[in-house]
Design a protein around this motif. Structure first.
Motif, short mmCIF file in Angstrom:
data_model
loop_
_atom_site.label_atom_id
_atom_site.label_comp_id
_atom_site.label_asym_id
_atom_site.label_seq_id
_atom_site.Cartn_x
_atom_site.Cartn_y
_atom_site.Cartn_z
N LYS A 91 15.02 -3.66 -2.95
CA LYS A 91 15.04 -2.31 -2.37
C LYS A 91 16.17 -1.48 -2.97
O LYS A 91 15.94 -0.35 -3.43
CB LYS A 91 15.21 -2.44 -0.85
N ASN B 85 6.07 -5.81 6.63
CA ASN B 85 5.27 -6.53 5.65
C ASN B 85 5.56 -8.03 5.72
O ASN B 85 4.92 -8.83 5.07
CB ASN B 85 5.58 -6.02 4.24
N LEU C 294 15.31 -1.60 14.86
CA LEU C 294 14.21 -0.92 14.18
C LEU C 294 13.52 -1.89 13.22
O LEU C 294 13.59 -1.74 12.02
CB LEU C 294 14.76 0.30 13.43
N GLN C 295 12.90 -2.93 13.78
CA GLN C 295 12.31 -3.94 12.91
C GLN C 295 10.88 -4.25 13.30
O GLN C 295 10.28 -5.14 12.75
CB GLN C 295 13.12 -5.23 13.00
N SER C 296 10.37 -3.54 14.27
CA SER C 296 9.04 -3.87 14.77
C SER C 296 8.37 -2.60 15.26
O SER C 296 9.05 -1.58 15.42
CB SER C 296 9.17 -4.84 15.94
N ASP D 3 13.31 0.00 5.14
CA ASP D 3 13.64 -1.29 5.77
C ASP D 3 12.57 -1.72 6.75
O ASP D 3 12.14 -2.87 6.76
CB ASP D 3 14.98 -1.18 6.53
N LEU D 4 12.18 -0.76 7.59
CA LEU D 4 11.16 -1.07 8.61
C LEU D 4 9.87 -1.53 7.96
O LEU D 4 9.29 -2.55 8.34
CB LEU D 4 10.90 0.17 9.47
N PHE D 5 9.44 -0.80 6.93
CA PHE D 5 8.19 -1.14 6.26
C PHE D 5 8.27 -2.53 5.62
O PHE D 5 7.32 -3.30 5.71
CB PHE D 5 7.87 -0.09 5.18
N ASP E 259 20.35 2.03 6.32
CA ASP E 259 19.54 0.85 6.60
C ASP E 259 19.07 0.88 8.04
O ASP E 259 19.69 1.50 8.89
CB ASP E 259 20.36 -0.43 6.39
N ALA E 260 18.00 0.15 8.28
CA ALA E 260 17.49 0.08 9.64
C ALA E 260 18.33 -0.91 10.45
O ALA E 260 18.72 -1.96 9.94
CB ALA E 260 16.04 -0.37 9.62
N ALA F 74 9.06 1.36 -0.69
CA ALA F 74 8.71 0.38 0.33
C ALA F 74 7.63 -0.57 -0.17
O ALA F 74 7.69 -1.77 0.04
CB ALA F 74 8.26 1.07 1.61
N ALA F 75 6.64 0.00 -0.88
CA ALA F 75 5.54 -0.85 -1.36
C ALA F 75 5.99 -1.75 -2.50
O ALA F 75 5.64 -2.93 -2.56
CB ALA F 75 4.36 0.02 -1.79
N HIS G 233 0.77 3.56 7.69
CA HIS G 233 1.93 2.82 7.21
C HIS G 233 2.06 1.49 7.95
O HIS G 233 2.43 0.49 7.38
CB HIS G 233 3.21 3.60 7.47
N ALA H 253 7.65 5.94 0.20
CA ALA H 253 6.48 5.07 0.33
C ALA H 253 6.36 4.13 -0.86
O ALA H 253 6.03 2.95 -0.72
CB ALA H 253 5.22 5.92 0.46
N SER I 242 -1.37 -0.92 7.60
CA SER I 242 -1.63 -1.49 6.28
C SER I 242 -0.68 -2.64 6.04
O SER I 242 -0.74 -3.30 5.02
CB SER I 242 -1.46 -0.43 5.20
N ARG I 243 0.25 -2.85 6.97
CA ARG I 243 1.16 -3.98 6.83
C ARG I 243 0.75 -5.08 7.81
O ARG I 243 -0.34 -5.03 8.37
CB ARG I 243 2.59 -3.50 7.04
N VAL I 244 1.63 -6.06 8.02
CA VAL I 244 1.18 -7.23 8.79
C VAL I 244 1.30 -6.96 10.29
O VAL I 244 2.08 -7.60 10.99
CB VAL I 244 1.96 -8.48 8.36
N PHE J 299 0.83 -1.21 0.00
CA PHE J 299 0.00 0.00 0.00
C PHE J 299 0.86 1.26 0.00
O PHE J 299 1.88 1.33 0.67
CB PHE J 299 -0.90 -0.05 1.25
#
Ligand SMILES: Nc1ncnc2c1ncn2[C@@H]1O[C@H](COP(=O)(O)OP(=O)(O)OP(=O)(O)O)[C@@H](O)[C@H]1O
Ligand SMILES: [Mg+2]
Lengths: 299, 534
Positions: A112, A104, B284-286, A98-100, B279-280, A142-143, B381, A139, B384-386, A80
């Protein structure tokens, strides 16, 4: 197989009805355009599909699951891009992408990197310093980095320059050739025209038309400018011609698409020197529907 | 030099946006002052009662918390007692009001892009700052007058017109000072959070500097603007020069704000932004990682602040101790009043409560951040993800819970290390920590009410600050104003045992804990079934 099905969706904010009986359906592998002017209800529809807003009434299923109850399950196969990209000012673009991707549930670093190069984004900058276009790119990247089955994009090109728009369109075509389903909201007709198999027009919370562009085209009027050698007579009797203005031998008017040939033939008998035709804009489309609506309501 | 074209329209606009807030603040402050003054005769009906309160006010522990008592220790004037009890705290409230409202019109509007719109109109570069400061200067003065008038009308014999007006003007000057300092901080930082952070740190710093100064060194107190302004000695000597100095200081600080504002770009600040990572990191992964990343500055800053707060109080424990041990009469008196334990212990017990209540602020901020994220359209953001809403809320609650532990530890650690070096009554760290941890369930109740509001009444979520403010006033002044028991029972902090004076009662802890768990569960269910704004 239908990937997304919205049935009689109504959404009220207090007394205000933002969506009124909206129904639409997306088949697997198609690119679906969702167009409408500002405040029409595009974003509201999309947020309902994502399970962020709760429908007042109606039913939304994505991959055969309920969009409100099974939101998390659905989101595993969905990517999205929001309409109004607001990011955390203290994080860099790279960190956010990365986080997004991580949220997901996927982990595709190579995709990426490739997209960052393609869209020419500096991922080491803090988001507070990004321009609107750059936030949009974050955005988008990431999508698009995610291998999803359904992509929901809310005005994805707003703020992008024409070059980036081209790259974006290329990406969408690639996704389409991979058989992905894409839901693209926009208020720019030309963008939708170039990418979409089918479009749906929404206005003031109501769907006013759904179909392929070809099917809709006949509803539209082209803006025509014609210059002739001699003065054209008998114009009053021509069908499908509107808003005529004449200066010397230059004629400016709108023409119904299905009457275009007979109109041009008529002009040609006076010797066409120059002819310009502008495809209908979204505004024309709405004007058309609007006036139709007036007529219908008068009947 | 400074272009202020358009200030008239802008000032009207600010008033239009803010008049409700302004009226509420002024109404609360005026009514509170009037009510407390009015109730004084019934609070201290006899000379004996007055004598007891004056003795209390003159002890170092109270001086550290409320500022010095300037009245005569033998003849009891209500005015002197009133200003000793109320002036500093009302001044703190006025400072907070100014910090919040000035930030709203300066950095907040800028960060959220509204100033850009205004600046594109034919409006001078300094117009926004000028109109904000002008409006609030007037607001502060009007507020001061109203408070002064209401006090004079309260009909207390020793609270005459000249003293009352000075009392009010002292508050006005305090307000103006913090309005200007906040406007400087809003030039220096790039975010609303930064501006608020610096401004509140400055307020805390001046408060603590004054606390130490009032006990040990007059010079320190005079350096602290908050200490300086208390030197008006209202209802006793009624001196005006501190007000003049503070106003002069405000003019200079205001000038600095205008200069800084003039030489910087819109949306820029003087504290530079560094390039960051591409990079994260694995943290920063959750959603939890993101919450931590966004709040770590706040958490670390608050932890340091809590340590300083504890240490400042700890550093005066020695004085409190020697004051009482050198004075047998006091000890007798206190025993007579029925206070178990030494005065030092009583003071320390108060400190745990203060540390706990101040430490609640960052805990609540973390939950409120979730609402802020929603309003800024950033939850889209994530959701809309898991990520489920339950997981999202759980991440913030986890971070807030950890933060409550960190704050409790930091405050106690500061208190312990400073007191160990000055006090002879050796308080064990483990006892102190136990006493401090006893407050955790109360803090969690506050946190869970915030979660409940987030789920059920998101628009009203800031009400939690009013509740915390009232709690603070109740606990802080409960003894002084002789509030009835049921009032302190209205807040979770009233149900915490005062260790080491009282025994720890596990039942009340469990009850508070159970309440917070159930409120969180309800809040969570409501949150999962409501519309999100973005
Ligand atoms: N949370 C809300 N509360 C009240 N009204 C809302 C809310 N969200 C949207 N609306 C209203 O619903 C209508 C549809 O808004 P929506 O954002 O869906 O429009 P849009 O088609 O996405 O427009 P745009 O092209 O400007 O993005 C608008 O009139 C808007 O004001
Ligand atoms: Mg929209």
């Amino acid at each position: 197989m239908s990937v997304l099905k919205v049935e009689n969706l109504t959404k009220k904010f207090g007394k205000f009805t933002a969506l009124d009986n909206v129904s639409l359906e997306l088949q697997e592998g198609e690119v679906f355009g969702f167009i409408g002017p500002n405040g029409a209800g595009k974003t509201t529809t999309i947020r309902s599909i994502l399970g962020i807003l709760k429908a007042t009434s109606g039913k939304i299923t994505v991959f055969g699951k309920d969009s409100w109850k099974d939101a998390v399950e659905i989101h595993k196969r969905l990517a999205f891009v929001p309409g109004d990209v607001s990011l955390w000012p203290n994080l860099t673009g790279g960190e956010i992408i990365d986080l997004f991707i991580k949220l997901n549930g996927s982990n595709n670093k190579s995709k990426k990197e490739e997209l960052i190069k393609l869209f020419d984004l500096d991922p080491s900058k803090k988001c507070r310093t990004y321009s609107k276009g750059n936030r949009q790119k974050v955005a988008l990247i990431a999508a698009l980095s995610v291998d999803a089955d359904l992509y929901i994009l809310d005005e994805p090109t707003s703020g992008l320059d024409p070059l980036m728009e081209k790259i974006f369109q290329e990406c969408i075509r690639n996704l389409k050739s991979e058989g992905k389903t894409i839901f693209l909201s926009s208020h720019i007709l030309s963008e939708v025209e170039q990418l979409c198999d089918r479009v749906c027009i929404i206005r003031k919370g109501k769907i006013i038309e759904t179909g392929s562009l070809k099917e809709l085209r006949h509803l539209m009027r082209n803006q025509i400018t014609i210059e002739t050698k001699s003065t054209v007579s008998d114009l009053e009797n021509l069908k499908g011609l509107y808003g005529l203005t004449v200066r010397d031998n230059t004629y400016n008017f709108q023409a119904d698409a299905d009457k275009l040939i007979s109109i041009i033939n008529h002009f040609n008998s006076y010797g066409i020197v120059n002819l310009e035709s502008m495809p209908p804009t979204l505004e024309d489309l709405f004007m058309h529907h609007y006036s139709n609506g007036e007529v219908n309501s008068n009947v | 030099m400074f272009n202020i074209t358009g200030s008239k329209v802008l000032s009207a606009f600010i008033l239009k946006k803010d008049y409700k807030r302004i009226l509420i603040w002024i109404a609360i402050l005026v009514i509170l002052s009037f009510y407390v003054a009015k109730s004084f005769p019934s609070l201290y009906p006899t000379d004996m009662d007055a004598k007891a309160i004056v003795d209390t006010l003159a002890n170092p522990a109270m001086i550290a918390m409320l500022g010095p008592y300037y009245g005569d220790t033998n003849s009891f004037q209500m005015g002197a007692i009133f200003s000793a009890e109320m002036l500093l705290f009302t001044a703190l409230a006025v400072a907070i009001m100014n910090i919040l409202l000035i930030t709203r019109h300066t950095r907040k509007d800028e960060e959220e892009g509204r100033l850009e719109l205004i600046r594109s109109l034919p409006v001078g570069k300094s117009a926004i700052l000028f109109s904000t400061l002008s409006v609030y200067t007037v607001v502060n003065i009007v507020m001061g007058f109203l408070i002064g008038i209401s006090l004079a009308l309260a009909g207390i014999e020793s609270m005459n017109w000249s003293g009352s007006i000075l009392y009010g003007m002292t508050l006005s000057a305090t307000g103006i000072l913090f309005a200007t300092t906040t406007s400087v901080f809003s030039q220096l930082t790039q975010t609303t959070r930064g501006t608020l952070g610096y401004s509140f740190s400055f307020l805390g710093f001046t408060y603590l500097l004054r606390a130490i100064g009032d006990i040990n060194s007059e010079a320190l107190s005079l350096i602290s603007p908050l200490g300086l302004i208390m030197r008006t000695k209202t209802y006793v000597e009624n001196v005006w020069w501190p007000i003049l100095i503070v106003l002069a200081l405000s003019v200079i600080i205001g000038y600095i704000a205008f200069r800084l504002n003039n030489i910087r770009d819109l949306n820029a600040s003087f504290i530079p932004v560094k390039p960051g990572k591409k990079d994260a990191s694995i943290f920063l992964q959750s959603p939890l990682g993101l919450a931590w990343r966004n709040q770590r500055g706040t958490i670390i800053g608050w932890a340091i602040g809590m340590m300083i707060l504890g240490a400042s109080y700890g550093s005066i424990l020695g004085d409190v101790e020697s004051f009482f041990s050198g004075n047998e009469m006091y000890q007798k008196l206190l025993e007579g009043i029925g206070g178990a334990g030494s005065m030092v212990e009583q003071f320390v017990v108060m400190l745990y409560a203060i540390i706990a209540m101040v430490g609640t602020v960052p805990v609540l901020q973390i939950i409120l951040k979730l609402r802020h994220e929603e309003k800024r359209n950033r939850l889209e953001h994530i959701l809309s993800r898991v990520v489920s809403r339950g997981k999202l809320i759980f991440s913030y609650v986890t971070l807030a819970t950890i933060t409550s532990l960190i704050m409790s530890f930091a405050g106690t650690f500061g208190l312990y290390s400073a007191s160990a070096s000055v006090a002879t009554t050796h308080l064990k760290f483990s006892t102190m920590m136990k006493a401090s941890l006893a407050y955790l369930p109360a803090i969690w109740v506050f946190m869970s009410i915030t979660v409940l509001l987030l789920g059920m009444f998101p628009k009203a979520i800031k009400v939690i600050w009013v509740y915390l403010g009232l709690t603070f006033a109740t606990i802080y002044f409960g003894g002084l104003l002789q509030l009835p028991e049921w009032v302190s029972n209205l807040t979770p902090f009233g149900h915490v045992q005062k260790i080491p004076m009282e025994d720890y009662n596990i039942i009340s802890g469990i009850v508070l804990f159970a309440i917070s768990i159930s409120l969180i569960l309800i809040g969570n269910i409501k949150y999962r079934t409501r519309n999100l704004e973005g």
